[in-house]
Scaffold this active site. Sequence first.
Site, mmCIF file in Angstrom:
data_model
loop_
_atom_site.group_PDB
_atom_site.id
_atom_site.type_symbol
_atom_site.label_atom_id
_atom_site.label_comp_id
_atom_site.label_asym_id
_atom_site.label_seq_id
_atom_site.Cartn_x
_atom_site.Cartn_y
_atom_site.Cartn_z
ATOM 1 N N TYR A 19 1.064 -1.648 -0.343
ATOM 2 C CA TYR A 19 -0.072 0.162 0.139
ATOM 3 C C TYR A 19 0.726 1.258 0.048
ATOM 4 C CZ TYR A 19 -4.315 2.678 1.056
ATOM 5 O OH TYR A 19 -5.376 3.639 1.332
ATOM 6 N N CYS A 20 0.122 2.144 -1.205
ATOM 7 C CA CYS A 20 1.388 3.406 -0.892
ATOM 8 C C CYS A 20 3.311 2.917 -1.196
ATOM 9 C CB CYS A 20 1.077 4.411 -0.026
ATOM 10 S SG CYS A 20 1.061 6.238 0.119
ATOM 11 N N VAL A 21 3.374 3.684 -0.180
ATOM 12 C CA VAL A 21 4.771 4.034 -0.026
ATOM 13 C C VAL A 21 5.594 1.651 0.095
ATOM 14 C CG1 VAL A 21 5.412 4.445 2.475
ATOM 15 C CG2 VAL A 21 7.016 4.773 1.151
ATOM 16 N N PHE A 39 -1.659 -1.266 -3.682
ATOM 17 C CA PHE A 39 -2.603 -0.108 -3.335
ATOM 18 C C PHE A 39 -2.604 1.160 -3.469
ATOM 19 C CE2 PHE A 39 -4.929 -2.885 -0.305
ATOM 20 C CZ PHE A 39 -5.696 -3.708 -1.532
ATOM 21 N N GLY A 97 3.842 -0.326 -1.468
ATOM 22 C CA GLY A 97 3.637 -0.555 -2.645
ATOM 23 C C GLY A 97 4.995 -0.300 -3.356
#
Length: 581
Positions: free
Chosen positions: A314-316, A343, A318
Amino acid sequence: MAESTKAATAAMPSLVELQHWTWVLGRAQQMLLEQGLATLGAAETPLPPIPGLTDPETLTRARDFWTDSLTLWQRMLTPGEAPPPVDEPAERARDKRFKDARWREDPLFAWIRQSYFLFSDQLLAQVDALQGVDDKQREQMRFATRGFLDAISPSNFPATNPEVLEKTIETGGENLLKGLQNMLADLAKGQVTHTDQTAFELGRNLATTPGKVIHRTDLYELIQYAPSTPNVLAVPLVIFPPWINRFYILDLTPEKSFIRWAVEQGITVFMVSWRSADASMKDVVWDDYIAAQIDAIETVRRALKVSAVHTIGYCVAGTTLAATLAVLAARGEADTVKSATFFTAQVDFEKAGELLYFVADDQLELLKTLTPDGFLDGRYMAAVFNQLRGRDLIWNYVTNNYLLGKDYAPFDLLHWNGDTTNLPAQWHMRYLVDLYRDNLLSKAGALSALGTPIDLGLVTTPSYIQAGREDHIAPAESVWALMRLFSGERRFVLAGSGHIAGVVNPPSANKYQYWVNPEPVDTLEAFVAGAHETKGSWWPDWVAWLRDQDAAMVPAKGARQPGKGALKAIEDAPGRYVKAR
């Protein structure tokens, strides 16, 4: 109501006084337009135009601004004689700052509101017309100008907000005293409050999915969740949340919890819970987070005796998962990850949105002064993210909770939003410079981790890539770069809403929508042009895709029960690290 309205307007100038000042302003305009502006072009030896001051376009905007200002005065004083108002843009008509009917129906407040919008349009037009600046500088100036305009909105000041005036008279100023108390409390803690801080507690009504911490390092805890179905997918799932925030964004109240829902779909779920940084983590760098992801993958493989795992970043996290997959591919270990889901994750930061405004050299120098102990206080990052949506996350609370003195409403997502996490200073600086500013991750071999050059083109792991249509932190166009840089099977899903609500959208809520396009396309624009829209949550689409990767099932026994295998339970979920402050 009538008495308070009467009292609120008792000090207003009389009609005669207003008409006098209207004449004064009108005469000033006439003098300026007829004498000042006209003589600029009438001189025997006219001066060369000064860009932004005396060039024709600027003079035209100045004339229009004064003409429109006079029209607003005329409309307030003699409505029947003024030109009729033009239709407002839909966004302006829906502006929540001015939802009170008096902003449109009361002549004085209608004038204040319209004057504010007129000034805003003029200032933004002036930024657009600036010469000698590149597109990046212009966008930075527009961002700063919008922030300034949000700050000076008449809704933010007691004397120009009809609702605040009425409330102040009605309560005898008690609203302002209560609001002052709220403001002083926020100043003391260095952070804007968005929700009732007493309404939620981890393990009681947030992060309640049953599970155990089964592994702990100096950087993370690994939580295994208890199965709720008799059989589960043979391939387990390891989730890597961003360390900028607490992991329970994916385990909010039970009806919103992605983790609980995934468990109910028959998935063995493991969650990484990152440790909030302190001075002991001053030497932590990106390699440590990549090594932690690899360690979590290997820990789960050994514990369950499986050859591969599914992963989510998710985000960073990811972004880091992409680098981890590249390292594993370069080592010949790509088959330890069956699939990867992303994500709202970016790997090419060329079009990374408004956060790019915070990586200028002066911003980076300021950041260095904020980390003398080797870690960045999470309240700084919270302030940055609040600025990206200042109207909603700052000024809305100034009006409601400081001026009107309202009580804070309980809201689980905003509780999480205010639950800040400290960041290792050294790695955070490299993240801003190497990834955001210099965009090195998108260039094969420009970065290395754990002694291995990172080449995203080596990644052939089947990937499910989710982006938010209205994401202001990881814009969909930026997330799309994963489709270009990865090899192998890729499925792109564009979800309605943004960085959080676009992800945390359970099927039971029946909200938003998502788009998929089965045809191979090269750009996000082409994807959208041929995409099929489906109402509701994209979660069922994701779990169907996950089962397509490997549909084998096993009984939910033995090591599939937290603490019943080789790794014993350390403590109950949600664990210790998520509660550390």
